[in-house]
Design a protein around this motif. Sequence first.
Motif, short mmCIF file in Angstrom:
data_model
loop_
_atom_site.label_atom_id
_atom_site.label_comp_id
_atom_site.label_asym_id
_atom_site.label_seq_id
_atom_site.Cartn_x
_atom_site.Cartn_y
_atom_site.Cartn_z
N VAL A 78 32.65 19.74 65.19
CA VAL A 78 32.81 19.63 63.50
C VAL A 78 31.97 18.48 63.08
O VAL A 78 31.46 18.27 62.11
CB VAL A 78 34.29 19.93 63.13
N PHE A 79 32.31 17.59 64.24
CA PHE A 79 31.58 16.27 63.82
C PHE A 79 29.91 16.42 64.02
O PHE A 79 29.12 16.03 62.95
CB PHE A 79 31.80 15.09 64.74
N GLN A 80 29.66 17.01 64.92
CA GLN A 80 27.98 17.38 65.05
C GLN A 80 27.43 18.35 64.21
O GLN A 80 26.52 18.26 63.74
CB GLN A 80 27.98 18.12 66.48
N ALA B 180 25.16 4.61 47.25
CA ALA B 180 26.48 3.77 47.73
C ALA B 180 27.25 4.92 48.52
O ALA B 180 28.12 4.43 49.47
CB ALA B 180 27.20 3.46 46.44
N LEU B 181 27.39 6.13 48.31
CA LEU B 181 27.91 7.17 49.11
C LEU B 181 27.29 7.24 50.56
O LEU B 181 28.05 7.48 51.54
CB LEU B 181 27.93 8.50 48.17
N LEU B 182 26.13 7.13 50.56
CA LEU B 182 25.41 7.25 51.74
C LEU B 182 25.84 5.99 52.76
O LEU B 182 26.09 6.05 54.04
CB LEU B 182 23.96 7.17 51.68
N TRP B 183 25.80 4.83 51.94
CA TRP B 183 26.20 3.77 53.07
C TRP B 183 27.66 3.87 53.26
O TRP B 183 27.82 3.53 54.49
CB TRP B 183 25.94 2.48 52.11
N PHE B 184 28.61 4.40 52.43
CA PHE B 184 30.01 4.34 52.98
C PHE B 184 29.84 5.37 53.91
O PHE B 184 30.80 5.11 54.98
CB PHE B 184 30.61 4.92 51.78
N GLY B 185 29.40 6.56 53.81
CA GLY B 185 29.62 7.67 55.00
C GLY B 185 28.86 7.24 56.31
O GLY B 185 29.37 7.79 57.13
N TRP B 186 27.81 6.52 56.21
CA TRP B 186 27.13 6.19 57.32
C TRP B 186 27.96 5.60 58.48
O TRP B 186 27.53 5.44 59.51
CB TRP B 186 25.62 5.45 56.94
N PHE B 187 29.08 4.89 58.12
CA PHE B 187 29.80 3.99 58.87
C PHE B 187 30.59 5.29 59.98
O PHE B 187 30.94 4.93 61.11
CB PHE B 187 30.87 3.24 58.27
N GLY B 188 30.86 6.50 59.15
CA GLY B 188 31.36 7.52 60.27
C GLY B 188 30.33 7.94 60.94
O GLY B 188 30.35 8.34 62.00
N PHE B 189 28.93 8.01 60.52
CA PHE B 189 28.13 8.75 61.06
C PHE B 189 27.40 7.79 62.39
O PHE B 189 27.45 8.33 63.38
CB PHE B 189 26.75 8.65 59.85
N ASN B 190 27.45 6.38 62.12
CA ASN B 190 27.25 5.65 63.24
C ASN B 190 28.38 5.31 64.15
O ASN B 190 28.26 5.46 65.47
CB ASN B 190 26.63 4.53 62.64
N MET C 101 28.15 12.44 53.25
CA MET C 101 26.89 11.84 52.96
C MET C 101 25.92 13.06 52.43
O MET C 101 25.08 12.64 51.65
CB MET C 101 26.13 11.43 54.43
N THR C 102 25.95 14.09 52.71
CA THR C 102 25.38 15.36 51.89
C THR C 102 25.34 15.13 50.37
O THR C 102 24.20 15.23 49.68
CB THR C 102 25.65 16.81 52.79
N PRO C 103 26.84 15.37 49.94
CA PRO C 103 26.50 15.27 48.45
C PRO C 103 25.90 13.92 47.85
O PRO C 103 25.52 13.81 46.86
CB PRO C 103 28.13 15.35 48.21
N LEU D 32 38.06 12.88 63.06
CA LEU D 32 38.19 13.94 61.82
C LEU D 32 37.69 13.12 60.65
O LEU D 32 37.01 13.30 59.78
CB LEU D 32 39.53 14.38 61.93
N ILE D 33 38.19 11.77 60.77
CA ILE D 33 37.95 10.98 59.45
C ILE D 33 36.30 10.82 59.41
O ILE D 33 35.69 10.79 58.44
CB ILE D 33 38.85 9.64 59.24
N CYS D 34 35.68 10.24 60.48
CA CYS D 34 34.32 10.08 60.74
C CYS D 34 33.75 11.39 60.31
O CYS D 34 32.61 11.21 59.57
CB CYS D 34 34.01 9.65 62.01
N SER D 35 33.98 12.61 60.53
CA SER D 35 33.46 13.86 60.35
C SER D 35 33.37 14.06 58.80
O SER D 35 32.47 14.40 58.19
CB SER D 35 34.04 14.99 61.05
N ALA D 36 34.57 13.57 58.29
CA ALA D 36 34.58 13.91 56.68
C ALA D 36 33.67 12.72 56.12
O ALA D 36 33.00 13.14 55.03
CB ALA D 36 36.06 13.62 56.26
N LEU D 37 33.37 11.64 56.49
CA LEU D 37 32.68 10.76 56.09
C LEU D 37 31.21 10.97 55.91
O LEU D 37 30.41 11.05 55.15
CB LEU D 37 32.77 9.33 56.72
#
Length: 451
Positions: free
Chosen positions: A115-117, A220-230, A33-35, A24-29
């Motif tokens: 929701v992750f997908q 920076a937001l993309l880099w941060f969110g990408w940890f959830g993505f990957n 990434m979209t914003p 769920l945390i990864c999904s939020a991350l």
Amino acid sequence: MPSGISTLAAETPALSAANTGFMLICSALVMLMTPGLAFFYGGMVRVKSTLNMLMMSFISLGIVTLLWVLYGFSLAFGTDSGSVIGWSSEYVGLSGIGLTELWDGYTIPVYVFAVFQLMFAVITPALISGALADRVKFSAWALFITLWATVVYFPVAHWVWGAGGWLFEMGVIDFAGGTAVHINAGAAALGVILVIGKRVGFKRDPMRPHSLPLVMLGAALLWFGWFGFNAGSWLGNDDGVGAVMFVNTQVATAAAMLAWLAYEKIRHGACTTLGAASGAVAGLVAITPAGGSCSPLGAIAIGAIAGVLCALAVGLKFKLGYDDSLDVVGVHLVGGVAGSLLVGFFATGGVQSDAKGLFYGGGLEQLGKQAIGVFSVLAYSLAVSALLAFILDKTMGMRVDEDTEVSGIDQVEHAETAYDFSGAGGGAGSRKPLAVPSEVITAAPNKKVDA
């Protein structure tokens, strides 16, 4: 990524509160990434297109979310049909899923997986928007992503990650979206811009980013969110694979940023903030398919290679004459292709699967599989995206008129502007003189007057 990656989970797994919370945390991350992408793209355009660029990402959060719930999840991850598409009636509207029903073979609920997908499905069409800056009708864009998600993203997601999908069954490795997300979006961007043409003034007028701080914030937001993505794409945190992917994401991104800056310094004599941001994104793109199969040293190599290749690729639009406004083709398509093919060289056989690349004694077998995955997705997305753009352009029109493009798309399409300086104050010289009551002027010098 689920279904497309073997798992070490038990035969009959039980719901894991830890893995559920983690996902769920990864999904939020990934949602963040979209914003982040909106800010990244929004800072790169001229002032007159800032809001339109932001909205082209934000509208995807609305449209694709509803499509995913209504039928997208079923098409992408439902029961396979012919190895090209899925369908499960219980996934339509997410109405037939039990509260604690687990995703097959994993310890997280189906709802969490869905929701992750969903967040992957949202950001993929948003990536395309960067190639179309300044010149696309907002209504046409909204309809385009509705159609594109339906006939391109959902089927391709099934090919790559869905049980029974033909690329999944072949053994193509795409840990978190090199083919399904980045090559898919990059090829689509190229297809659309070949149909709708160049911006007014392309290669003639300066089209510099209006706000590099916004670009850096977005990166920076993309880099941060990408940890959830990957890292989240392993769907749990039980065996260390997700941790390896987390590390590889960081080191590949750092390597790509430094490689891009080194290229800039050698070629142009300066290390730019735009180069740092673009290099970081290039590294994130390239490690997305490969980070679950390589070592950290391999990740450094993949990042460095992608940083240089993408830096070289962004200049091709001027030589070849296609107007990829914000370098979606140069970064996402080229970076996705590089990362996906480099799996065939750097896969160690000791992380997500036992598949080995050329440098680890695996020969050319995995490289061949990766190439089939790369070029089949590229060709399909390019052709279908160009066809969709052509149909929309010939019916409702994809582009705004030239006057709107020159004066600014924000005011016409959204009835707003990004920055309003009309009420901004200045220094002492900008102040209006104080109104002095007439009685003060006429009063005797030594007479006290209450103003």
